[in-house]
Motif scaffolding. Sequence first.
Motif, PDB file in Angstrom:
ATOM      1  N   GLY A   1      74.297  22.987  54.052  1.00 26.76           N
ATOM      2  CA  GLY A   1      74.272  24.197  54.871  1.00 26.76           C
ATOM      3  C   GLY A   1      75.564  24.362  55.654  1.00 26.76           C
ATOM      4  O   GLY A   1      76.638  23.936  55.210  1.00 26.76           O
ATOM      5  N   GLU A   2      75.460  24.963  56.827  1.00 25.82           N
ATOM      6  CA  GLU A   2      76.641  25.197  57.684  1.00 25.82           C
ATOM      7  C   GLU A   2      77.138  23.841  58.181  1.00 25.82           C
ATOM      8  O   GLU A   2      76.433  23.139  58.907  1.00 25.82           O
ATOM      9  CB  GLU A   2      76.208  26.069  58.855  1.00 25.82           C
ATOM     10  CG  GLU A   2      77.301  26.459  59.813  1.00 25.82           C
ATOM     11  CD  GLU A   2      78.192  27.575  59.291  1.00 25.82           C
ATOM     12  OE1 GLU A   2      79.403  27.418  59.422  1.00 25.82           O
ATOM     13  OE2 GLU A   2      77.652  28.562  58.751  1.00 25.82           O
TER      14      GLU A   2
ATOM     15  N   GLY B   1      75.352  33.952  55.794  1.00 26.85           N
ATOM     16  CA  GLY B   1      75.058  32.584  55.347  1.00 26.85           C
ATOM     17  C   GLY B   1      76.253  31.883  54.722  1.00 26.85           C
ATOM     18  O   GLY B   1      76.159  30.713  54.357  1.00 26.85           O
ATOM     19  N   ASP B   2      77.384  32.577  54.556  1.00 29.80           N
ATOM     20  CA  ASP B   2      78.582  31.941  53.977  1.00 29.80           C
ATOM     21  C   ASP B   2      79.311  31.161  55.064  1.00 29.80           C
ATOM     22  O   ASP B   2      79.807  31.753  56.022  1.00 29.80           O
ATOM     23  CB  ASP B   2      79.551  33.029  53.474  1.00 29.80           C
ATOM     24  CG  ASP B   2      79.569  33.151  51.969  1.00 29.80           C
ATOM     25  OD1 ASP B   2      78.917  32.338  51.292  1.00 29.80           O
ATOM     26  OD2 ASP B   2      80.248  34.072  51.485  1.00 29.80           O
ATOM     27  N   PRO B   3      79.445  29.836  54.953  1.00 29.37           N
ATOM     28  CA  PRO B   3      80.274  29.110  55.927  1.00 29.37           C
ATOM     29  C   PRO B   3      81.758  29.435  55.704  1.00 29.37           C
ATOM     30  O   PRO B   3      82.152  29.793  54.594  1.00 29.37           O
ATOM     31  CB  PRO B   3      79.991  27.643  55.618  1.00 29.37           C
ATOM     32  CG  PRO B   3      78.840  27.632  54.679  1.00 29.37           C
ATOM     33  CD  PRO B   3      78.798  28.947  53.985  1.00 29.37           C
TER      34      PRO B   3
ATOM     35  N   SER C   1      70.979  20.714  56.163  1.00 33.81           N
ATOM     36  CA  SER C   1      70.238  21.841  56.722  1.00 33.81           C
ATOM     37  C   SER C   1      70.531  23.087  55.884  1.00 33.81           C
ATOM     38  O   SER C   1      71.296  23.963  56.297  1.00 33.81           O
ATOM     39  CB  SER C   1      70.672  22.043  58.182  1.00 33.81           C
ATOM     40  OG  SER C   1      69.928  23.055  58.773  1.00 33.81           O
ATOM     41  N   PRO C   2      69.942  23.139  54.675  1.00 29.49           N
ATOM     42  CA  PRO C   2      70.303  24.214  53.746  1.00 29.49           C
ATOM     43  C   PRO C   2      70.015  25.598  54.335  1.00 29.49           C
ATOM     44  O   PRO C   2      69.037  25.772  55.066  1.00 29.49           O
ATOM     45  CB  PRO C   2      69.410  23.961  52.532  1.00 29.49           C
ATOM     46  CG  PRO C   2      68.755  22.657  52.732  1.00 29.49           C
ATOM     47  CD  PRO C   2      68.915  22.236  54.139  1.00 29.49           C
ATOM     48  N   THR C   3      70.867  26.563  53.967  1.00 23.34           N
ATOM     49  CA  THR C   3      70.708  27.920  54.504  1.00 23.34           C
ATOM     50  C   THR C   3      70.084  28.871  53.479  1.00 23.34           C
ATOM     51  O   THR C   3      69.995  30.064  53.732  1.00 23.34           O
ATOM     52  CB  THR C   3      72.071  28.495  54.945  1.00 23.34           C
ATOM     53  OG1 THR C   3      72.980  28.372  53.855  1.00 23.34           O
ATOM     54  CG2 THR C   3      72.619  27.768  56.159  1.00 23.34           C
ATOM     55  N   ASN C   4      69.670  28.345  52.333  1.00 19.74           N
ATOM     56  CA  ASN C   4      69.018  29.207  51.327  1.00 19.74           C
ATOM     57  C   ASN C   4      68.047  28.363  50.497  1.00 19.74           C
ATOM     58  O   ASN C   4      68.150  27.133  50.473  1.00 19.74           O
ATOM     59  CB  ASN C   4      70.072  29.888  50.435  1.00 19.74           C
ATOM     60  CG  ASN C   4      71.028  28.860  49.845  1.00 19.74           C
ATOM     61  OD1 ASN C   4      70.628  28.009  49.069  1.00 19.74           O
ATOM     62  ND2 ASN C   4      72.297  28.930  50.258  1.00 19.74           N
TER      63      ASN C   4
END
Length: 317
Positions: free
Chosen positions: A120-121, A281-283, A134-137
């Motif tokens: 994730g981020e 959601g794009d870091p 900590s996945p965002t999708n």
Amino acid sequence: MKILITGGAGYIGGTAVEIMRGQGHEISILDDCSTGHVDTIPKDVRFVQGSLLNPSEIADALTGTDAVIHFAGKSLVGESVDKPALYYSVNVGGTRNLLDEMYKAGVKKIVFSSSAATYGEPLQIPIPESATTSPTNPYGATKLAVDQMITTESRTRGLAAASLRYFNVAGALHCDRGWLSERHNPETHLIPNILCSSVENPVKIFGSDWPTADGTCIRDYVHVIDLIDAHIKALDSLQNELHEIYNLGSGDGYSVRQVVAAACEAFGHSIATIDSPRRPGDPAVLIADIGKARTGLDWAPTRGIQAMVADTLASFN
Ligand SMILES: NC(=O)c1ccc[n+]([C@@H]2O[C@H](COP(=O)([O-])OP(=O)(O)OC[C@H]3O[C@@H](n4cnc5c(N)ncnc54)[C@H](O)[C@@H]3O)[C@@H](O)[C@H]2O)c1
């Protein structure tokens, strides 16, 4: 070794089939061809056209196998947001079926295609394997769920396992049947999209106001041939009851504009781009810490962004 390659009709799995059969391994493939291409499969490998969702087809594909390299799955972030149930069913449920059939068949070795999307981020750059997940999708969540399932499987059933968390995979392999390269539909990856662009269909740059030197996102790219080399080393390194996780990238980041510049150089002419809004959601920056793969697998990437772009371009011609 007799190796079952799930997803062997796909981009990365197909490259693994070609390289590993060239090294003298006996390869079988399980693939439902939902996103793969049957024409990439060499005639001399055993191909079971079947699904991870069908245990009897998995059992058939596993016949005589010593080890599994598990690429099969759904891998589009955007699609996973629209169809999370499909992603949980295929990626998590399908891998559950695969692990159960492996246990029944006494197959105790697996190398799994995990993803940087599990993190994730990021809270730190470069990202080590010990970073918070900590996945965002839903795509990243399913990859993390499989990593956790494999850890349990190694503790409870003695599985020898490695999860390889790829960052961005690019490039292509030339073989006697032509080029093996990305043929995703829709194609969401930057390099093939740059090469398919035109003045009428310019490359979309999602966000030009990121806190980076040129304002565009920075990602870490690894050539598919280097990636498969890491799988071979991971397979050789497996130990009973142990599940190791390794990041695979280059350890360097390239901004979207730097990748476009590398493609301009390969093309020999300019490439049309259009600045578009950031995607949620794009870091801003994703770069792998590949220290663990360097020391634990004695692996190092050998091909840079220019080779990834040039090989992809050659595969398109
Ligand atoms: N390409 C990347 O940059 C990248 C990055 C991180 C992780 N990964 C992971 O690597 C793996 C391979 O990715 P790829 O880019 O080659 O994708 P791909 O879509 O080309 O390959 C996936 C293969 O799995 C098969 N498949 C899908 N569902 C199946 C099912 N139910 N039963 C049997 N086969 C099924 C497809 O037909 C396809 O051949 C995936 O697990 C993906 O999540 C890829």
